[in-house]
Design a protein around this motif. Sequence first.
Motif, PDB file in Angstrom:
ATOM      1  N   TYR A 124     -10.531   0.616   8.455  1.00 25.36           N
ATOM      2  CA  TYR A 124     -10.479   1.039   6.971  1.00 25.36           C
ATOM      3  C   TYR A 124     -11.572   0.274   6.274  1.00 25.36           C
ATOM      4  N   LEU A 125     -11.614   0.869   4.896  1.00 23.93           N
ATOM      5  CA  LEU A 125     -12.431   0.177   3.673  1.00 23.93           C
ATOM      6  C   LEU A 125     -11.653   0.064   2.795  1.00 23.93           C
ATOM      7  N   VAL A 126     -11.673  -0.911   1.999  1.00 26.28           N
ATOM      8  CA  VAL A 126     -10.783  -1.180   0.875  1.00 26.28           C
ATOM      9  C   VAL A 126     -12.157  -1.533  -0.488  1.00 26.28           C
ATOM     10  N   VAL A 127     -11.827  -1.027  -1.594  1.00 26.58           N
ATOM     11  CA  VAL A 127     -12.764  -1.080  -2.737  1.00 26.58           C
ATOM     12  C   VAL A 127     -11.883  -1.027  -4.229  1.00 26.58           C
TER      13      VAL A 127
ATOM     14  N   THR B 259       0.898  -1.258   0.234  1.00 23.43           N
ATOM     15  CA  THR B 259       0.015  -0.066   0.092  1.00 23.43           C
ATOM     16  C   THR B 259       0.826   1.308  -0.139  1.00 23.43           C
ATOM     17  N   TYR B 260       0.561   2.081  -0.863  1.00 20.69           N
ATOM     18  CA  TYR B 260       1.404   3.538  -0.799  1.00 20.69           C
ATOM     19  C   TYR B 260       0.026   4.335  -0.130  1.00 20.69           C
TER      20      TYR B 260
ATOM     21  N   ALA C 250      -3.498   3.713  -1.834  1.00 19.22           N
ATOM     22  CA  ALA C 250      -3.651   2.872  -3.081  1.00 19.22           C
ATOM     23  C   ALA C 250      -2.908   1.436  -2.700  1.00 19.22           C
ATOM     24  N   ARG C 251      -3.604   0.309  -2.948  1.00 19.10           N
ATOM     25  CA  ARG C 251      -3.298  -0.894  -2.536  1.00 19.10           C
ATOM     26  C   ARG C 251      -3.152  -1.831  -3.568  1.00 19.10           C
TER      27      ARG C 251
ATOM     28  N   PRO D  77      -4.914 -10.991  -8.051  1.00 27.09           N
ATOM     29  CA  PRO D  77      -4.251  -9.461  -8.013  1.00 27.09           C
ATOM     30  C   PRO D  77      -5.323  -8.598  -8.095  1.00 27.09           C
ATOM     31  N   THR D  78      -5.568  -7.614  -7.243  1.00 28.92           N
ATOM     32  CA  THR D  78      -6.569  -6.480  -7.322  1.00 28.92           C
ATOM     33  C   THR D  78      -5.757  -5.273  -7.134  1.00 28.92           C
ATOM     34  N   LEU D  79      -6.362  -4.170  -7.600  1.00 29.46           N
ATOM     35  CA  LEU D  79      -5.762  -2.788  -7.444  1.00 29.46           C
ATOM     36  C   LEU D  79      -6.979  -2.281  -6.506  1.00 29.46           C
TER      37      LEU D  79
END
Length: 363
Positions: free
Chosen positions: A130-133, A70-71, A79-80, A106-108
Amino acid sequence: MTRLKLIASLLTMLFTISAMAQNGKKELIEVPAPEFLPHWQLTLQGGAAADVGEAKFGDLLSPALQVAGTYQFSEIFGARLAVSGLWARNQYSYPFAKYQWNFLQPTLELKVDLASLFLGWVPDQPVSPYLVVGGGVAYSFNNDDAVEANKQFGIDFQKLWKKDRWNPVARVGLGADFRLNDALAITAEANANLLPDHFNSKKGKNDNIDWHFNALLGLKINLGKSYRSYDPIYREIPEPVVPVQQEPIVRDTVALVTNIQFLINSSVLRSSEFSKLNQLLSYLRAHPRSHVEMTGYADRLTGTPTINERLSRERATAVANYLMDHGIGSDRIFKDAKGDRVQPFPINEDNRVTICFVVDLLD
Protein backbone atom coordinates in the motif's frame (compact mmCIF):
# COMPACT_ATOMS: atom_id res chain seq x y z
CA MET A 1 -9.58 -47.29 19.12
CA THR A 2 -8.17 -46.71 15.66
CA ARG A 3 -10.37 -49.43 14.15
CA LEU A 4 -13.46 -47.90 15.74
CA LYS A 5 -12.62 -44.52 14.21
CA LEU A 6 -12.07 -46.14 10.80
CA ILE A 7 -15.41 -47.95 10.96
CA ALA A 8 -17.17 -44.72 12.03
CA SER A 9 -15.59 -42.83 9.13
CA LEU A 10 -16.70 -45.49 6.63
CA LEU A 11 -20.25 -45.46 7.99
CA THR A 12 -20.36 -41.66 7.77
CA MET A 13 -19.15 -41.73 4.16
CA LEU A 14 -21.71 -44.39 3.20
CA PHE A 15 -24.48 -42.38 4.86
CA THR A 16 -23.46 -39.24 2.97
CA ILE A 17 -23.42 -41.08 -0.38
CA SER A 18 -26.83 -42.57 0.39
CA ALA A 19 -28.25 -39.15 1.31
CA MET A 20 -26.92 -37.64 -1.90
CA ALA A 21 -28.51 -40.44 -3.91
CA GLN A 22 -31.85 -39.87 -2.16
CA ASN A 23 -31.75 -36.10 -2.58
CA GLY A 24 -31.01 -36.31 -6.29
CA LYS A 25 -28.33 -34.53 -8.29
CA LYS A 26 -27.61 -30.81 -8.34
CA GLU A 27 -26.28 -28.63 -11.13
CA LEU A 28 -24.02 -25.69 -10.26
CA ILE A 29 -25.49 -22.52 -11.79
CA GLU A 30 -23.25 -19.79 -10.36
CA VAL A 31 -20.60 -19.12 -7.71
CA PRO A 32 -21.34 -15.51 -6.65
CA ALA A 33 -18.30 -13.28 -6.19
CA PRO A 34 -17.56 -12.10 -2.63
CA GLU A 35 -18.70 -8.58 -1.78
CA PHE A 36 -16.39 -5.95 -0.24
CA LEU A 37 -17.68 -4.35 2.97
CA PRO A 38 -16.44 -0.93 4.18
CA HIS A 39 -14.75 -1.39 7.55
CA TRP A 40 -12.41 0.12 10.15
CA GLN A 41 -8.83 -0.99 10.77
CA LEU A 42 -6.60 -0.40 13.80
CA THR A 43 -2.82 -0.49 13.29
CA LEU A 44 -0.26 -0.65 16.12
CA GLN A 45 3.40 -0.33 15.10
CA GLY A 46 6.83 0.23 16.60
CA GLY A 47 10.29 0.61 15.16
CA ALA A 48 13.08 3.10 14.56
CA ALA A 49 13.24 6.71 13.37
CA ALA A 50 16.08 8.86 12.08
CA ASP A 51 16.66 12.51 11.20
CA VAL A 52 18.99 13.80 8.51
CA GLY A 53 21.97 15.49 10.15
CA GLU A 54 25.74 15.83 10.31
CA ALA A 55 26.32 12.65 12.30
CA LYS A 56 26.43 9.06 11.13
CA PHE A 57 23.06 7.50 10.41
CA GLY A 58 23.31 5.11 13.38
CA ASP A 59 23.99 7.95 15.82
CA LEU A 60 20.70 9.62 14.89
CA LEU A 61 18.46 6.57 15.36
CA SER A 62 15.72 6.73 17.96
CA PRO A 63 12.69 4.55 18.82
CA ALA A 64 9.36 5.32 17.17
CA LEU A 65 5.73 4.38 17.73
CA GLN A 66 2.66 4.78 15.53
CA VAL A 67 -1.05 4.20 16.15
CA ALA A 68 -3.41 4.53 13.19
CA GLY A 69 -7.12 4.17 12.54
CA THR A 70 -8.15 3.56 8.92
CA TYR A 71 -11.60 3.58 7.35
CA GLN A 72 -11.34 1.39 4.25
CA PHE A 73 -14.26 2.76 2.26
CA SER A 74 -13.57 0.89 -1.00
CA GLU A 75 -11.48 -2.01 -2.30
CA ILE A 76 -8.69 0.44 -3.23
CA PHE A 77 -8.96 3.56 -1.09
CA GLY A 78 -9.01 4.26 2.63
CA ALA A 79 -8.70 7.31 4.89
CA ARG A 80 -6.15 6.99 7.71
CA LEU A 81 -5.59 9.07 10.85
CA ALA A 82 -2.16 8.25 12.27
CA VAL A 83 -0.33 9.53 15.36
CA SER A 84 3.42 8.85 15.39
CA GLY A 85 6.54 10.06 17.16
CA LEU A 86 8.29 9.67 20.50
CA TRP A 87 11.56 11.55 20.27
CA ALA A 88 14.13 12.63 17.69
CA ARG A 89 17.92 13.02 17.80
CA ASN A 90 20.48 15.23 16.11
CA GLN A 91 24.07 16.37 16.51
CA TYR A 92 26.12 19.56 16.21
CA SER A 93 29.65 19.03 14.88
CA TYR A 94 31.61 21.97 16.30
CA PRO A 95 31.57 22.40 19.14
CA PHE A 96 30.42 18.81 19.47
CA ALA A 97 27.00 18.28 21.08
CA LYS A 98 24.33 15.62 20.89
CA TYR A 99 20.75 16.53 21.68
CA GLN A 100 17.25 15.11 21.48
CA TRP A 101 13.67 16.38 21.81
CA ASN A 102 10.17 14.94 21.95
CA PHE A 103 7.37 15.25 19.42
CA LEU A 104 3.97 13.83 18.49
CA GLN A 105 2.78 13.94 14.89
CA PRO A 106 -0.89 13.46 13.92
CA THR A 107 -1.44 13.14 10.16
CA LEU A 108 -4.46 12.56 7.94
CA GLU A 109 -3.60 10.37 4.95
CA LEU A 110 -5.02 8.68 1.88
CA LYS A 111 -4.22 4.97 1.86
CA VAL A 112 -4.10 3.21 -1.54
CA ASP A 113 -4.15 -0.60 -1.76
CA LEU A 114 -1.73 -1.22 -4.64
CA ALA A 115 -2.61 -4.91 -5.05
CA SER A 116 -6.30 -4.09 -5.57
CA LEU A 117 -5.43 -1.14 -7.82
CA PHE A 118 -3.27 -3.12 -10.25
CA LEU A 119 -4.38 -6.75 -9.81
CA GLY A 120 -7.99 -6.48 -8.69
CA TRP A 121 -9.49 -6.96 -5.24
CA VAL A 122 -9.18 -10.40 -3.63
CA PRO A 123 -10.49 -10.80 -0.04
CA ASP A 124 -7.77 -13.26 1.03
CA GLN A 125 -4.82 -11.57 -0.72
CA PRO A 126 -1.73 -12.90 1.15
CA VAL A 127 0.39 -9.75 0.66
CA SER A 128 -1.15 -6.30 0.10
CA PRO A 129 1.34 -3.49 -0.58
CA TYR A 130 0.00 0.00 0.00
CA LEU A 131 0.86 3.68 -0.44
CA VAL A 132 0.08 6.49 2.04
CA VAL A 133 0.12 10.20 1.18
CA GLY A 134 -0.98 12.98 3.49
CA GLY A 135 -0.03 15.66 5.95
CA GLY A 136 -0.65 17.13 9.36
CA VAL A 137 1.26 18.81 12.18
CA ALA A 138 4.15 17.92 14.48
CA TYR A 139 3.88 19.04 18.10
CA SER A 140 7.48 19.41 19.33
CA PHE A 141 8.36 19.85 23.01
CA ASN A 142 11.10 19.31 25.61
CA ASN A 143 14.03 20.78 23.62
CA ASP A 144 16.09 21.13 26.82
CA ASP A 145 19.26 19.46 25.40
CA ALA A 146 19.64 22.03 22.62
CA VAL A 147 18.81 24.92 24.94
CA GLU A 148 21.44 23.71 27.43
CA ALA A 149 24.07 23.23 24.68
CA ASN A 150 23.42 26.78 23.50
CA LYS A 151 23.76 28.09 27.04
CA GLN A 152 26.79 26.01 28.10
CA PHE A 153 28.87 25.92 24.89
CA GLY A 154 27.59 29.02 23.13
CA ILE A 155 26.39 26.97 20.14
CA ASP A 156 24.50 29.14 17.72
CA PHE A 157 21.69 26.89 16.51
CA GLN A 158 20.20 29.83 14.60
CA LYS A 159 16.74 28.29 14.68
CA LEU A 160 16.69 27.22 18.31
CA TRP A 161 13.20 26.98 19.83
CA LYS A 162 12.57 26.96 23.57
CA LYS A 163 8.82 26.83 23.89
CA ASP A 164 6.62 24.04 22.56
CA ARG A 165 6.17 24.37 18.82
CA TRP A 166 3.71 23.27 16.12
CA ASN A 167 5.16 22.53 12.69
CA PRO A 168 3.34 21.58 9.47
CA VAL A 169 4.37 18.22 8.03
CA ALA A 170 3.89 16.34 4.76
CA ARG A 171 4.19 12.55 4.55
CA VAL A 172 4.61 9.83 1.94
CA GLY A 173 5.14 6.17 2.71
CA LEU A 174 5.09 2.59 1.45
CA GLY A 175 4.03 -0.48 3.37
CA ALA A 176 2.68 -4.01 3.09
CA ASP A 177 0.13 -6.09 5.00
CA PHE A 178 0.92 -9.80 5.39
CA ARG A 179 -2.40 -11.56 5.97
CA LEU A 180 -2.73 -13.99 8.89
CA ASN A 181 -6.52 -14.39 8.73
CA ASP A 182 -9.62 -12.29 8.04
CA ALA A 183 -9.06 -10.22 11.20
CA LEU A 184 -5.27 -9.91 11.56
CA ALA A 185 -2.25 -9.02 9.44
CA ILE A 186 1.40 -8.26 10.13
CA THR A 187 2.16 -4.83 8.69
CA ALA A 188 5.48 -3.21 7.78
CA GLU A 189 5.87 0.42 6.72
CA ALA A 190 8.55 2.98 5.87
CA ASN A 191 7.62 6.64 5.57
CA ALA A 192 9.34 9.97 5.00
CA ASN A 193 8.18 13.17 6.70
CA LEU A 194 9.03 16.68 5.46
CA LEU A 195 9.12 19.43 8.11
CA PRO A 196 10.23 23.11 8.29
CA ASP A 197 13.92 23.84 8.74
CA HIS A 198 13.60 24.75 12.43
CA PHE A 199 12.29 21.26 13.41
CA ASN A 200 15.81 20.23 14.55
CA SER A 201 16.80 23.79 15.75
CA LYS A 202 19.55 23.99 13.12
CA LYS A 203 19.65 26.14 10.03
CA GLY A 204 20.05 24.10 6.89
CA LYS A 205 21.69 25.25 3.70
CA ASN A 206 19.34 27.65 1.92
CA ASP A 207 16.75 26.99 4.66
CA ASN A 208 16.20 23.46 3.40
CA ILE A 209 13.43 21.34 4.85
CA ASP A 210 14.14 18.81 7.60
CA TRP A 211 13.59 15.10 6.94
CA HIS A 212 12.35 12.57 9.48
CA PHE A 213 12.15 8.86 8.51
CA ASN A 214 10.31 5.96 10.18
CA ALA A 215 10.68 2.19 9.72
CA LEU A 216 7.82 0.41 11.50
CA LEU A 217 6.55 -3.12 12.11
CA GLY A 218 3.35 -4.11 13.84
CA LEU A 219 -0.14 -5.56 13.69
CA LYS A 220 -3.22 -4.53 11.70
CA ILE A 221 -6.65 -5.48 13.11
CA ASN A 222 -9.85 -5.42 11.04
CA LEU A 223 -12.67 -4.09 13.21
CA GLY A 224 -15.65 -5.91 11.73
CA LYS A 225 -16.14 -8.02 8.61
CA SER A 226 -14.21 -6.85 5.56
CA TYR A 227 -16.21 -8.87 3.02
CA ARG A 228 -19.31 -11.02 2.58
CA SER A 229 -19.27 -14.34 0.75
CA TYR A 230 -22.23 -16.15 -0.81
CA ASP A 231 -22.98 -19.84 -1.13
CA PRO A 232 -22.86 -21.42 -4.59
CA ILE A 233 -26.21 -21.50 -6.37
CA TYR A 234 -27.41 -24.94 -7.47
CA ARG A 235 -30.41 -26.21 -9.40
CA GLU A 236 -32.03 -29.50 -8.53
CA ILE A 237 -31.96 -31.96 -11.42
CA PRO A 238 -35.19 -33.96 -11.15
CA GLU A 239 -34.96 -37.70 -11.28
CA PRO A 240 -36.52 -39.23 -14.43
CA VAL A 241 -40.01 -40.61 -13.85
CA VAL A 242 -40.13 -44.30 -14.68
CA PRO A 243 -43.50 -45.48 -16.05
CA VAL A 244 -45.21 -48.18 -14.06
CA GLN A 245 -47.84 -50.45 -15.77
CA GLN A 246 -48.32 -47.94 -18.59
CA GLU A 247 -49.78 -45.31 -16.25
CA PRO A 248 -49.90 -41.75 -17.67
CA ILE A 249 -46.73 -39.74 -17.05
CA VAL A 250 -47.26 -36.21 -15.76
CA ARG A 251 -44.45 -33.88 -16.72
CA ASP A 252 -43.75 -30.16 -16.93
CA THR A 253 -43.00 -28.36 -20.16
CA VAL A 254 -42.11 -24.69 -20.55
CA ALA A 255 -44.60 -23.15 -22.97
CA LEU A 256 -43.81 -19.44 -22.74
CA VAL A 257 -41.04 -17.18 -21.38
CA THR A 258 -41.70 -13.48 -20.77
CA ASN A 259 -39.25 -10.83 -19.54
CA ILE A 260 -40.90 -7.89 -17.77
CA GLN A 261 -38.42 -4.99 -17.63
CA PHE A 262 -38.29 -2.26 -14.96
CA LEU A 263 -36.66 1.14 -14.64
CA ILE A 264 -33.65 1.63 -12.33
CA ASN A 265 -34.54 1.41 -8.61
CA SER A 266 -38.23 0.84 -9.44
CA SER A 267 -40.77 -1.96 -9.04
CA VAL A 268 -43.59 -0.11 -10.80
CA LEU A 269 -44.97 -1.81 -13.92
CA ARG A 270 -44.30 0.24 -17.06
CA SER A 271 -46.99 0.83 -19.68
CA SER A 272 -44.57 -0.50 -22.31
CA GLU A 273 -44.72 -3.93 -20.60
CA PHE A 274 -48.53 -4.28 -20.52
CA SER A 275 -48.64 -5.97 -23.93
CA LYS A 276 -46.32 -8.71 -22.63
CA LEU A 277 -48.41 -9.07 -19.46
CA ASN A 278 -51.64 -9.32 -21.45
CA GLN A 279 -50.09 -11.97 -23.71
CA LEU A 280 -49.18 -13.87 -20.55
CA LEU A 281 -52.74 -13.49 -19.25
CA SER A 282 -54.24 -14.73 -22.50
CA TYR A 283 -52.19 -17.90 -22.43
CA LEU A 284 -52.93 -18.63 -18.76
CA ARG A 285 -56.66 -18.15 -19.37
CA ALA A 286 -56.61 -20.42 -22.41
CA HIS A 287 -54.64 -23.14 -20.59
CA PRO A 288 -56.14 -23.60 -17.11
CA ARG A 289 -53.76 -26.49 -16.31
CA SER A 290 -50.73 -24.23 -16.65
CA HIS A 291 -48.98 -22.20 -13.96
CA VAL A 292 -46.41 -19.42 -13.99
CA GLU A 293 -43.06 -19.33 -12.20
CA MET A 294 -41.56 -15.84 -11.85
CA THR A 295 -38.20 -14.67 -10.52
CA GLY A 296 -37.27 -11.04 -9.82
CA TYR A 297 -33.74 -9.69 -10.36
CA ALA A 298 -31.80 -6.42 -9.84
CA ASP A 299 -28.62 -5.21 -11.49
CA ARG A 300 -25.44 -5.62 -9.44
CA LEU A 301 -23.89 -2.24 -10.34
CA THR A 302 -26.69 -0.23 -8.71
CA GLY A 303 -27.65 -0.06 -5.05
CA THR A 304 -26.55 -2.48 -2.31
CA PRO A 305 -27.23 -6.24 -1.88
CA THR A 306 -29.88 -5.48 0.77
CA ILE A 307 -31.69 -2.94 -1.41
CA ASN A 308 -31.47 -5.16 -4.48
CA GLU A 309 -32.85 -8.16 -2.60
CA ARG A 310 -35.92 -6.14 -1.59
CA LEU A 311 -36.27 -4.57 -5.05
CA SER A 312 -36.20 -7.92 -6.88
CA ARG A 313 -38.85 -9.31 -4.51
CA GLU A 314 -41.09 -6.26 -5.09
CA ARG A 315 -40.71 -6.65 -8.87
CA ALA A 316 -41.89 -10.26 -8.79
CA THR A 317 -44.77 -9.26 -6.49
CA ALA A 318 -45.84 -6.46 -8.88
CA VAL A 319 -46.15 -8.94 -11.77
CA ALA A 320 -47.94 -11.50 -9.58
CA ASN A 321 -50.43 -8.88 -8.35
CA TYR A 322 -51.21 -7.84 -11.93
CA LEU A 323 -52.03 -11.43 -12.88
CA MET A 324 -54.17 -12.00 -9.77
CA ASP A 325 -56.00 -8.69 -10.31
CA HIS A 326 -56.96 -10.01 -13.75
CA GLY A 327 -58.36 -13.33 -12.60
CA ILE A 328 -55.39 -15.72 -12.30
CA GLY A 329 -55.55 -17.69 -9.05
CA SER A 330 -52.71 -17.38 -6.56
CA ASP A 331 -52.34 -21.19 -6.55
CA ARG A 332 -51.08 -20.95 -10.15
CA ILE A 333 -48.42 -18.32 -9.37
CA PHE A 334 -45.02 -19.13 -7.86
CA LYS A 335 -42.65 -16.27 -6.92
CA ASP A 336 -38.91 -16.12 -6.24
CA ALA A 337 -36.30 -13.33 -5.96
CA LYS A 338 -32.54 -13.44 -6.57
CA GLY A 339 -31.56 -9.84 -5.77
CA ASP A 340 -28.26 -9.15 -7.51
CA ARG A 341 -26.78 -12.54 -6.58
CA VAL A 342 -27.67 -13.87 -10.02
CA GLN A 343 -27.29 -11.83 -13.22
CA PRO A 344 -29.11 -13.65 -16.05
CA PHE A 345 -28.11 -11.18 -18.76
CA PRO A 346 -24.65 -9.89 -19.84
CA ILE A 347 -25.95 -6.31 -20.22
CA ASN A 348 -26.29 -4.74 -16.79
CA GLU A 349 -29.52 -2.80 -17.47
CA ASP A 350 -31.30 -5.98 -18.68
CA ASN A 351 -31.05 -7.45 -15.18
CA ARG A 352 -33.71 -5.01 -13.88
CA VAL A 353 -36.32 -7.64 -14.72
CA THR A 354 -38.82 -10.26 -13.64
CA ILE A 355 -38.55 -13.42 -15.78
CA CYS A 356 -41.78 -15.43 -16.09
CA PHE A 357 -41.89 -19.10 -17.15
CA VAL A 358 -45.30 -20.53 -18.05
CA VAL A 359 -45.30 -24.26 -17.36
CA ASP A 360 -47.92 -26.62 -18.87
CA LEU A 361 -48.91 -29.84 -17.12
CA LEU A 362 -49.33 -32.49 -19.78
CA ASP A 363 -50.72 -36.04 -19.42
